[in-house]
Design a protein around this motif. Structure first.
Motif, PDB file in Angstrom:
ATOM      1  N   THR A  26      -8.138   7.890  -0.062  1.00  0.00           N
ATOM      2  CA  THR A  26      -8.558   8.735   1.047  1.00  0.00           C
ATOM      3  C   THR A  26      -9.075  10.050   0.475  1.00  0.00           C
ATOM      4  N   PRO A  27      -9.903  10.767   1.228  1.00  0.00           N
ATOM      5  CA  PRO A  27     -10.494  12.002   0.707  1.00  0.00           C
ATOM      6  C   PRO A  27      -9.435  12.986   0.223  1.00  0.00           C
ATOM      7  N   GLY A  28      -9.641  13.504  -0.965  1.00  0.00           N
ATOM      8  CA  GLY A  28      -8.746  14.511  -1.530  1.00  0.00           C
ATOM      9  C   GLY A  28      -7.499  13.959  -2.169  1.00  0.00           C
ATOM     10  N   LYS A  29      -7.351  12.637  -2.161  1.00  0.00           N
ATOM     11  CA  LYS A  29      -6.161  12.033  -2.755  1.00  0.00           C
ATOM     12  C   LYS A  29      -6.545  11.102  -3.893  1.00  0.00           C
ATOM     13  N   GLN A  30      -5.561  10.830  -4.753  1.00  0.00           N
ATOM     14  CA  GLN A  30      -5.804   9.906  -5.851  1.00  0.00           C
ATOM     15  C   GLN A  30      -5.836   8.465  -5.337  1.00  0.00           C
ATOM     16  N   ARG A  31      -6.570   7.646  -6.052  1.00  0.00           N
ATOM     17  CA  ARG A  31      -6.598   6.223  -5.735  1.00  0.00           C
ATOM     18  C   ARG A  31      -5.200   5.652  -5.996  1.00  0.00           C
ATOM     19  N   GLU A  32      -4.721   4.828  -5.058  1.00  0.00           N
ATOM     20  CA  GLU A  32      -3.378   4.297  -5.194  1.00  0.00           C
ATOM     21  C   GLU A  32      -3.385   2.775  -5.129  1.00  0.00           C
ATOM     22  N   LEU A  33      -2.435   2.181  -5.837  1.00  0.00           N
ATOM     23  CA  LEU A  33      -2.304   0.735  -5.846  1.00  0.00           C
ATOM     24  C   LEU A  33      -1.822   0.244  -4.492  1.00  0.00           C
ATOM     25  N   VAL A  34      -2.453  -0.833  -4.010  1.00  0.00           N
ATOM     26  CA  VAL A  34      -1.994  -1.485  -2.786  1.00  0.00           C
ATOM     27  C   VAL A  34      -1.254  -2.769  -3.141  1.00  0.00           C
ATOM     28  N   ALA A  35      -1.916  -3.634  -3.911  1.00  0.00           N
ATOM     29  CA  ALA A  35      -1.307  -4.901  -4.293  1.00  0.00           C
ATOM     30  C   ALA A  35      -2.061  -5.492  -5.467  1.00  0.00           C
ATOM     31  N   THR A  36      -1.336  -6.214  -6.322  1.00  0.00           N
ATOM     32  CA  THR A  36      -1.965  -6.938  -7.419  1.00  0.00           C
ATOM     33  C   THR A  36      -1.394  -8.345  -7.482  1.00  0.00           C
ATOM     34  N   ASN A  83       2.079 -14.097  -9.547  1.00  0.00           N
ATOM     35  CA  ASN A  83       3.038 -13.000  -9.407  1.00  0.00           C
ATOM     36  C   ASN A  83       2.373 -11.836  -8.698  1.00  0.00           C
ATOM     37  N   THR A  84       3.033 -11.306  -7.688  1.00  0.00           N
ATOM     38  CA  THR A  84       2.457 -10.247  -6.875  1.00  0.00           C
ATOM     39  C   THR A  84       3.261  -8.962  -6.970  1.00  0.00           C
ATOM     40  N   ASN A  85       2.578  -7.876  -6.680  1.00  0.00           N
ATOM     41  CA  ASN A  85       3.198  -6.558  -6.672  1.00  0.00           C
ATOM     42  C   ASN A  85       2.573  -5.773  -5.527  1.00  0.00           C
ATOM     43  N   TYR A  86       3.423  -5.149  -4.692  1.00  0.00           N
ATOM     44  CA  TYR A  86       2.934  -4.402  -3.540  1.00  0.00           C
ATOM     45  C   TYR A  86       3.510  -2.987  -3.545  1.00  0.00           C
ATOM     46  N   ARG A  87       2.737  -2.049  -3.005  1.00  0.00           N
ATOM     47  CA  ARG A  87       3.333  -0.735  -2.776  1.00  0.00           C
ATOM     48  C   ARG A  87       4.276  -0.876  -1.598  1.00  0.00           C
ATOM     49  N   ASP A  88       5.320  -0.061  -1.597  1.00  0.00           N
ATOM     50  CA  ASP A  88       6.393  -0.227  -0.624  1.00  0.00           C
ATOM     51  C   ASP A  88       5.889  -0.166   0.820  1.00  0.00           C
ATOM     52  N   SER A  89       4.944   0.701   1.091  1.00  0.00           N
ATOM     53  CA  SER A  89       4.520   0.928   2.477  1.00  0.00           C
ATOM     54  C   SER A  89       3.767  -0.254   3.094  1.00  0.00           C
ATOM     55  N   VAL A  90       3.352  -1.212   2.284  1.00  0.00           N
ATOM     56  CA  VAL A  90       2.610  -2.359   2.837  1.00  0.00           C
ATOM     57  C   VAL A  90       3.413  -3.658   2.748  1.00  0.00           C
ATOM     58  N   LYS A  91       4.569  -3.610   2.119  1.00  0.00           N
ATOM     59  CA  LYS A  91       5.390  -4.824   1.992  1.00  0.00           C
ATOM     60  C   LYS A  91       5.747  -5.368   3.372  1.00  0.00           C
ATOM     61  N   GLY A  92       5.590  -6.680   3.520  1.00  0.00           N
ATOM     62  CA  GLY A  92       5.883  -7.313   4.801  1.00  0.00           C
ATOM     63  C   GLY A  92       4.712  -7.299   5.766  1.00  0.00           C
ATOM     64  N   ARG A  93       3.690  -6.514   5.462  1.00  0.00           N
ATOM     65  CA  ARG A  93       2.511  -6.445   6.342  1.00  0.00           C
ATOM     66  C   ARG A  93       1.248  -6.984   5.665  1.00  0.00           C
TER      67      ARG A  93
END
Length: 121
Positions: free
Chosen positions: A40-50, A56-66
């Motif tokens: 988002t503008p003014g923020k660093q790029r952040e991982l969502v999921a890999t 094997n998957t990895n998710y940021r906490d705020s999107v887990k389950g969604r």
């Protein structure tokens, strides 16, 4: 030369769903880990999921389950199914991939051009 082409972004109401796709094309021998990041503008790029080739998957906490990430290794394509979307999910979503162009070449990292996801009523 490798290109990552994203699709599926758009405008959705809170609680809605979107599915992002990212297809790797060009000189590809194989892909390894692929994933999605957002910014988002003014923020660093952040991982969502890999996701790795082995699934094997990895998710940021705020999107887990969604959110659910999946990968078609044969098509060198990664997907991100996003459900129960919230306004705070609004961002430009970028595809990322580790790609080997030849069996003799090392893995190299590539980014897509980004696709806008807007969650708003």
């Amino acid at each position: 030369q490798v290109q990552l082409v994203e699709s599926g972004g758009g405008l959705v109401q809170p609680g809605g769903s979107l599915r992002l796709s990212c297809a790797a094309s060009g000189s590809i021998f194989s892909t390894a880990t692929m994933g999605w990041y957002r910014q988002t503008p003014g923020k660093q790029r952040e991982l969502v999921a890999t996701i790795t080739n082995g699934g094997n998957t990895n998710y940021r906490d705020s999107v887990k389950g969604r959110f659910t990430i999946s990968k078609d290794n044969a098509q060198n394509t990664v997907y991100l199914q996003m459900n129960s979307l919230k306004p705070e999910d609004t961002a430009v979503y970028y595809c990322n991939a580790d790609v080997r162009s030849s069996r003799f070449f090392p893995l190299m990292n590539y980014w897509g051009q980004g696709t806008q996801v807007t969650v708003s009523s």
